[in-house]
Scaffold this motif. Structure first.
Motif, PDB file in Angstrom:
ATOM      1  N   SER A 267     -51.279  22.256 -40.952  1.00 28.43           N
ATOM      2  CA  SER A 267     -52.223  23.079 -41.720  1.00 28.43           C
ATOM      3  C   SER A 267     -52.615  22.305 -42.961  1.00 28.43           C
ATOM      4  CB  SER A 267     -51.593  24.400 -42.148  1.00 28.43           C
ATOM      5  OG  SER A 267     -51.323  25.187 -41.022  1.00 28.43           O
ATOM      6  N   LEU A 268     -53.887  22.351 -43.304  1.00 27.80           N
ATOM      7  CA  LEU A 268     -54.349  21.592 -44.471  1.00 27.80           C
ATOM      8  C   LEU A 268     -55.599  22.256 -45.036  1.00 27.80           C
ATOM      9  CD1 LEU A 268     -53.385  19.028 -45.874  1.00 27.80           C
ATOM     10  CD2 LEU A 268     -54.950  17.718 -44.456  1.00 27.80           C
ATOM     11  N   PRO A 269     -55.494  22.815 -46.255  1.00 27.34           N
ATOM     12  CA  PRO A 269     -56.702  23.410 -46.838  1.00 27.34           C
ATOM     13  C   PRO A 269     -57.724  22.332 -47.141  1.00 27.34           C
ATOM     14  CG  PRO A 269     -54.730  23.846 -48.173  1.00 27.34           C
ATOM     15  CD  PRO A 269     -54.350  22.830 -47.154  1.00 27.34           C
ATOM     16  N   SER A 270     -58.994  22.638 -46.929  1.00 27.48           N
ATOM     17  CA  SER A 270     -60.049  21.653 -47.162  1.00 27.48           C
ATOM     18  C   SER A 270     -60.306  21.501 -48.648  1.00 27.48           C
ATOM     19  CB  SER A 270     -61.331  22.094 -46.460  1.00 27.48           C
ATOM     20  OG  SER A 270     -62.364  21.206 -46.774  1.00 27.48           O
ATOM     21  N   GLN A 271     -60.721  20.292 -49.031  1.00 27.26           N
ATOM     22  CA  GLN A 271     -61.043  20.064 -50.441  1.00 27.26           C
ATOM     23  C   GLN A 271     -62.525  20.209 -50.706  1.00 27.26           C
ATOM     24  OE1 GLN A 271     -59.144  16.232 -50.603  1.00 27.26           O
ATOM     25  NE2 GLN A 271     -57.633  16.981 -52.059  1.00 27.26           N
ATOM     26  N   GLU A 272     -63.308  20.247 -49.637  1.00 20.79           N
ATOM     27  CA  GLU A 272     -64.756  20.350 -49.800  1.00 20.79           C
ATOM     28  C   GLU A 272     -65.150  21.798 -50.063  1.00 20.79           C
ATOM     29  OE1 GLU A 272     -66.989  17.688 -49.313  1.00 20.79           O
ATOM     30  OE2 GLU A 272     -65.157  16.494 -49.400  1.00 20.79           O
ATOM     31  N   ILE A 273     -66.294  21.981 -50.750  1.00 17.84           N
ATOM     32  CA  ILE A 273     -66.771  23.337 -51.011  1.00 17.84           C
ATOM     33  C   ILE A 273     -67.058  24.058 -49.703  1.00 17.84           C
ATOM     34  CG2 ILE A 273     -68.580  24.722 -52.057  1.00 17.84           C
ATOM     35  CD1 ILE A 273     -69.067  22.522 -54.021  1.00 17.84           C
ATOM     36  N   GLY A 300     -63.828  21.918 -38.140  1.00 20.30           N
ATOM     37  CA  GLY A 300     -62.578  21.307 -38.571  1.00 20.30           C
ATOM     38  C   GLY A 300     -62.296  19.972 -37.907  1.00 20.30           C
ATOM     39  N   GLN A 301     -63.243  19.492 -37.085  1.00 18.24           N
ATOM     40  CA  GLN A 301     -62.999  18.227 -36.410  1.00 18.24           C
ATOM     41  C   GLN A 301     -62.874  17.063 -37.391  1.00 18.24           C
ATOM     42  OE1 GLN A 301     -65.409  20.402 -35.563  1.00 18.24           O
ATOM     43  NE2 GLN A 301     -65.869  20.324 -33.381  1.00 18.24           N
ATOM     44  N   SER A 302     -63.784  16.987 -38.369  1.00 15.69           N
ATOM     45  CA  SER A 302     -63.689  15.852 -39.298  1.00 15.69           C
ATOM     46  C   SER A 302     -62.441  15.979 -40.151  1.00 15.69           C
ATOM     47  CB  SER A 302     -64.930  15.740 -40.183  1.00 15.69           C
ATOM     48  OG  SER A 302     -65.728  16.857 -40.095  1.00 15.69           O
ATOM     49  N   GLU A 303     -62.062  17.221 -40.509  1.00 15.53           N
ATOM     50  CA  GLU A 303     -60.841  17.430 -41.271  1.00 15.53           C
ATOM     51  C   GLU A 303     -59.625  16.990 -40.457  1.00 15.53           C
ATOM     52  OE1 GLU A 303     -63.351  19.522 -41.101  1.00 15.53           O
ATOM     53  OE2 GLU A 303     -63.863  20.145 -43.139  1.00 15.53           O
ATOM     54  N   LEU A 304     -59.643  17.294 -39.146  1.00 16.26           N
ATOM     55  CA  LEU A 304     -58.537  16.891 -38.278  1.00 16.26           C
ATOM     56  C   LEU A 304     -58.466  15.368 -38.199  1.00 16.26           C
ATOM     57  CD1 LEU A 304     -56.315  17.819 -36.250  1.00 16.26           C
ATOM     58  CD2 LEU A 304     -58.000  17.458 -34.451  1.00 16.26           C
ATOM     59  N   GLY A 310     -54.860   9.634 -41.631  1.00 14.26           N
ATOM     60  CA  GLY A 310     -54.206   9.356 -42.902  1.00 14.26           C
ATOM     61  C   GLY A 310     -55.187   9.161 -44.036  1.00 14.26           C
ATOM     62  N   GLU A 311     -56.477   9.424 -43.797  1.00 12.77           N
ATOM     63  CA  GLU A 311     -57.432   9.389 -44.904  1.00 12.77           C
ATOM     64  C   GLU A 311     -57.085  10.472 -45.912  1.00 12.77           C
ATOM     65  OE1 GLU A 311     -61.602   9.290 -43.804  1.00 12.77           O
ATOM     66  OE2 GLU A 311     -61.101   7.925 -42.178  1.00 12.77           O
ATOM     67  N   ARG A 312     -56.589  11.587 -45.385  1.00 11.73           N
ATOM     68  CA  ARG A 312     -55.960  12.588 -46.253  1.00 11.73           C
ATOM     69  C   ARG A 312     -54.531  12.765 -45.777  1.00 11.73           C
ATOM     70  NH1 ARG A 312     -57.979  18.331 -46.896  1.00 11.73           N
ATOM     71  NH2 ARG A 312     -56.338  18.407 -48.463  1.00 11.73           N
ATOM     72  N   LEU A 313     -53.595  12.796 -46.702  1.00 11.53           N
ATOM     73  CA  LEU A 313     -52.208  12.963 -46.301  1.00 11.53           C
ATOM     74  C   LEU A 313     -51.929  14.441 -46.030  1.00 11.53           C
ATOM     75  CD1 LEU A 313     -50.460  10.494 -48.739  1.00 11.53           C
ATOM     76  CD2 LEU A 313     -51.281  10.124 -46.420  1.00 11.53           C
ATOM     77  N   ALA A 314     -51.015  14.683 -45.089  1.00  9.09           N
ATOM     78  CA  ALA A 314     -50.629  16.059 -44.780  1.00  9.09           C
ATOM     79  C   ALA A 314     -49.736  16.592 -45.903  1.00  9.09           C
ATOM     80  CB  ALA A 314     -49.901  16.111 -43.448  1.00  9.09           C
ATOM     81  N   GLY A 328     -46.661  11.994 -41.664  1.00 11.62           N
ATOM     82  CA  GLY A 328     -47.560  12.907 -42.359  1.00 11.62           C
ATOM     83  C   GLY A 328     -47.903  12.488 -43.771  1.00 11.62           C
ATOM     84  N   LEU A 329     -46.956  11.814 -44.439  1.00 13.10           N
ATOM     85  CA  LEU A 329     -47.197  11.423 -45.823  1.00 13.10           C
ATOM     86  C   LEU A 329     -47.437   9.919 -45.964  1.00 13.10           C
ATOM     87  CD1 LEU A 329     -44.541  13.654 -47.639  1.00 13.10           C
ATOM     88  CD2 LEU A 329     -46.988  14.041 -47.377  1.00 13.10           C
ATOM     89  N   ARG A 330     -47.639   9.227 -44.838  1.00 16.81           N
ATOM     90  CA  ARG A 330     -47.859   7.776 -44.918  1.00 16.81           C
ATOM     91  C   ARG A 330     -49.340   7.455 -44.757  1.00 16.81           C
ATOM     92  NH1 ARG A 330     -43.144   4.950 -41.541  1.00 16.81           N
ATOM     93  NH2 ARG A 330     -43.895   3.176 -42.737  1.00 16.81           N
TER      94      ARG A 330
END
Lengths: 515, 307
Positions: A267-273, A300-304, A310-314, A328-330
């Motif tokens: 699960s990862l909340p998006s940072q985009e508006i 949510g495909q691009s977020e996934l 790893g462009e965004r860490l979990a 997840g954090l690497r």
């Protein structure tokens, strides 16, 4: 007798010997075609065949270099789209010409003549929406709408001008099967009212369903016309490409290995508006398997992709596992070091830097493995050799030995980007929309490469909106909807309709969007 | 009696805010069309110099103000030619415009340094202007103040209600779509830039004709930059510009009084207070409403029509 034939045969729109040159490049070369009232006329061809240029001429956005256009038998010279609209030509754009920060009504008001207040327009929008069964809320801002809803705005905007000829440029490329079905019902209704349709597509099944006539373009030239209902999709494709397209060769035996990529309740909340939050995404991907993720863009495909690459860490290290190692954090480089490779959706600017040479672009993603650097310095000889190997293996067509990435066509750059990752023999390949806007031949090459990679024991996670592609290449398919992933289905035992239902959220046991 | 003094203080706040309102509302309309003109300071100071020159030579404040506006329009036309005509980078062209304007205004205004004019009279409406406490504040300002507020109201109405304003916003949101629909992208942007120039020129004219009725080089003192910042932090909404400008005016007057009362802080530090206060307040304001605070999506991007 002759007179009678002429009145019957006077076409609504007639193009005579249209030539359009951009500098030394000829986009349209001596094209003639006729469109009659009540007729659905298909314009088919590969990317770069000159379809969009031709319709932009009809819509007054481009001026032909040579040739003439007759509208109802009279020569038509257009000075901009307003004049085309005034004559009765409407257009629904492929890349919607909408304004994200304006409301539906404002978007429509922009192209209507006169200066009626927007409040008065609201009723007319609702009336058209009702008549053609296209639900629309005039007061919503466009950014909050789905692709299907956006297209309805384009169509309603077009219909409010009561056009005699409607040009539709790849209208179903962003729609779910259900939305496409609803669109066809609307188009049938328009045809029955005597309006002519000029329908651009490379989806041949749609053309056969809707159109009575097809004009086929290849490399700017008209190579033929036919009645698509009398042809098969195969024969149309051969006309379009100029040669037969190979089917994907699947390996005869399939053996699945151990788990290579695991997502555990990610699960990862998006940072985009306007982004989508990932909500408890789980999947287990075995070696030797191609796993498809279907879904309408923006679910949510691009977020996934960002989270898996790893462009965004979990938020927790244990939600993503590569070959049993928690990552997840690497970061991306660490994940690449474990044998993963990633191909993002956007070729120019994300997968490749446009102004960099192909060799430099190779270094960008392969610097960690492949021994391309030592003590912080780049071994350019080695990088150049590797880039040439990619170019050779994947038949990348280009000008010059090592040109800038942006000078390549979409299909060739995509082949380079995919080849760059595949030649590193990754254990896990995550790839987002690999054949979007890519010509059919290059798309076939890329799909074959994915299937071959899996046959060598790797796991491939393929995110795509193209259902044909998913059914052609995948062993299992799951659907992403509003940040949640459905249970995977066996690709051989699931129908397009089931996948389509999941794409609208119905298969998740929820009610459909209230429109 | 103290309340009469209070009214006079408030009037000086409005006076300090007016040039900012004028310059910012012009830039706001320009930016809503997708043009980022960083040359506000340059257009403003040209307006200030030529307005004073014009008014001094003709003896007419009105003609002076018109000279100032024309100077701003000319500068904006130069900017528009470069960035909209030749698709040159807007940031670079805007910075160049400011440097150019600062230099040229010094040259053209050289003969007018040290000369003085009388301030224009204030509006007087019998009855209303004589009301206690608020009469002067609301009905007894100079004419520029009313023009500034009129422009804000006009721009707000134009942008949200009129069809042309809708086309202008659309141009700033997505110039490719606008062009595809046949909206005149370049013409809209050029006219918006000219409007911004006229407003900046008028803001400069206000400085030399009403605020300090003389000309000295460099007298805009960064107000053009503050106006630019106001537009961003006001989230491109006209009435918020007024709020920010009044805040800046208030802080300016406060620090002047603080300096006069010699409270022991260095004068330079106190002079910086209005700039800091305005930026801090507007940052707080815009961060509270982030969801709506989106810049025009095509802001600063050059448009080249595919032909």
């Amino acid at each position: 007798m002759i007179a009678q034939q002429e009145t019957r045969a006077t076409p609504l729109l007639s193009m005579r010997g249209i030539v359009k040159r951009f500098g030394s490049f000829t986009a349209n070369d001596d094209i003639s075609l006729d469109i009659h009232e009540g007729e659905a006329h298909a314009l088919i061809g590969e990317n770069g065949a000159g379809k969009s240029t031709l319709v932009k001429i009809i819509y007054g956005l481009l001026e032909p270099t040579e040739g003439e256009i007759l509208f109802r038998g009279k020569p038509m010279r257009l000075n901009g789209p307003q004049e085309a609209r005034a004559q009765g030509v409407g257009m629904v754009f492929q890349h919607f010409s909408l304004f994200d920060n304006l409301t539906v009504a404002e978007n429509i008001a922009l192209v209507l003549p006169g200066d009626a207040p927007i409040s008065a327009l609201r009723g007319r929008i609702l009336e058209v929406a009702e008549r053609y069964r296209m639900p629309l809320d005039p007061d919503r801002e466009v950014w909050s709408l789905s692709a299907g809803e956006r297209q309805r705005i384009e169509i309603a905007r077009c219909l409010l001008q009561d056009p005699r000829l409607i040009i539709l440029d790849e209208p179903t490329s962003v729609l779910t099967p259900q939305e496409a079905f609803a669109l066809f019902e609307t188009l049938d209704r328009l045809k029955a009212e005597g309006r002519a349709l000029l329908y651009i597509s490379h989806k041949l099944e749609e053309v056969r369903r809707l159109c009575e006539t097809a004009t086929i373009l290849r490399l700017g030239r008209k190579v033929g016309s036919c009645d698509p209902r009398q042809e098969s999709s195969r024969s149309l494709a051969a006309l379009m490409v100029g040669s037969a397209i190979n089917d994907i060769q699947a390996p005869s035996t399939r053996a699945f290995g151990g788990e290579r990529l695991t997502l555990d309740n990610l699960s990862l909340p998006s940072q985009e508006i306007h982004g989508v939050d990932l909500d408890g995404v789980s999947l287990r991907l075995r070696g030797g398997e191609v796993f498809g993720i279907a879904g309408v863009a923006g679910n949510g495909q691009s977020e996934l992709f960002e989270a898996v690459s790893g462009e965004r860490l979990a938020e927790s290290n244990y939600t993503i596992l590569l070959d049993g190692v928690s990552v997840g954090l690497r970061d991306i480089t660490a994940r690449r070091g474990l044998g993963a490779a990633f191909v993002p959706e956007e070729r120019n600017g994300h997968a490749a830097a446009g102004d960099f040479s192909l060799t430099e672009n190779l270094i960008l993603s392969r610097h960690a493995g492949a021994g391309l650097t030592s003590r912080g310095l780049i071994n350019f000889d080695k990088a150049r050799a590797l880039a040439q190997e990619v170019i050779k293996t994947f038949d990348v067509r280009k000008a010059g030995p090592d040109p800038a990435a942006r000078t390549l066509s979409g299909g060739n750059l995509q082949k380079f980007v995919v080849g760059r990752e595949i030649l590193s023999e990754p254990k896990v390949l995550v790839i987002n929309q690999p054949t979007w806007g890519v010509d059919a031949a290059a798309a076939a090459t890329i799909r074959q490469a994915l299937v071959d990679l899996a046959a060598r024991g790797a796991s491939v996670l393929l995110i795509s909106q193209d259902l044909d592609e998913l059914f052609e290449t995948c062993d299992r398919i799951a659907v992403m909807h509003e940040g949640r992933l459905s249970d995977p289905r066996d690709a051989r035992n699931v129908t397009r309709e089931e996948i389509g239902l999941l794409m609208t959220g119905d298969g998740h046991g929820e009610s459909a969007h209230a429109h | 009696m103290t309340s009469e003094i209070f009214q006079l203080v408030l009037m000086t706040v409005v006076t300090a805010a007016t040039p900012l309102i004028l310059a910012a509302i012009g830039e706001l309309v320009t930016e809503r069309a997708g043009v980022l003109n960083l040359g506000v300071e340059g257009m403003m100071i040209m307006g200030a110099a030529l307005a004073f020159a014009g008014a001094y030579l003709t003896g007419s404040t009105t003609l002076g103000a018109i000279c100032g506006m024309l100077a701003g329009v000319a500068m904006a036309a130069l900017f528009g030619l470069l960035t909209i005509g030749f698709a040159i980078n807007q940031v670079a062209a805007g910075l160049a415009l400011t440097i150019f304007g600062t230099g040229l205004s010094g040259l053209l205004g050289a003969g007018f340094v040290g000369l003085k004019r009388d301030r224009p009279g204030h509006v007087h409406i019998p009855g209303l202007s004589d009301l206690p406490y608020v009469g002067q504040l609301f009905f007894g300002e100079d004419i520029f103040v009313y023009i500034a507020f009129g422009l804000v109201a006009g721009a707000a109405w134009f942008l949200s209600r009129s069809r042309t304003g809708l086309a202008l916003r659309a141009t700033g949101d997505n110039h490719q779509s606008a062009h595809a629909l046949g909206l005149p992208v370049r013409r809209t942007r050029f006219l918006a830039a000219l409007f911004g120039g006229a407003c900046a020129g008028l803001a400069g004219a206000y400085l030399t004709l009403a605020y300090t009725p003389f000309w000295s080089p460099g007298m805009t003192a960064g107000r053009g930059w503050i106006a630019l910042a106001l537009v961003v932090f006001a989230s491109w909404k006209p009435w918020r510009v007024v709020l920010g400008a009044l805040l800046f005016g208030g802080a300016t007057m406060l620090q002047l009084h603080a300096q006069a009362a010699s409270i022991g802080l260095p004068g330079q530090l106190l002079s910086a207070v209005p700039y800091l206060a305005t930026i801090v307040a507007l940052v707080l304001l815009s961060s509270g409403a982030r969801k709506n605070a989106t810049a025009p999506a095509a802001l600063g991007q050059a448009f080249i029509a595919p032909r």
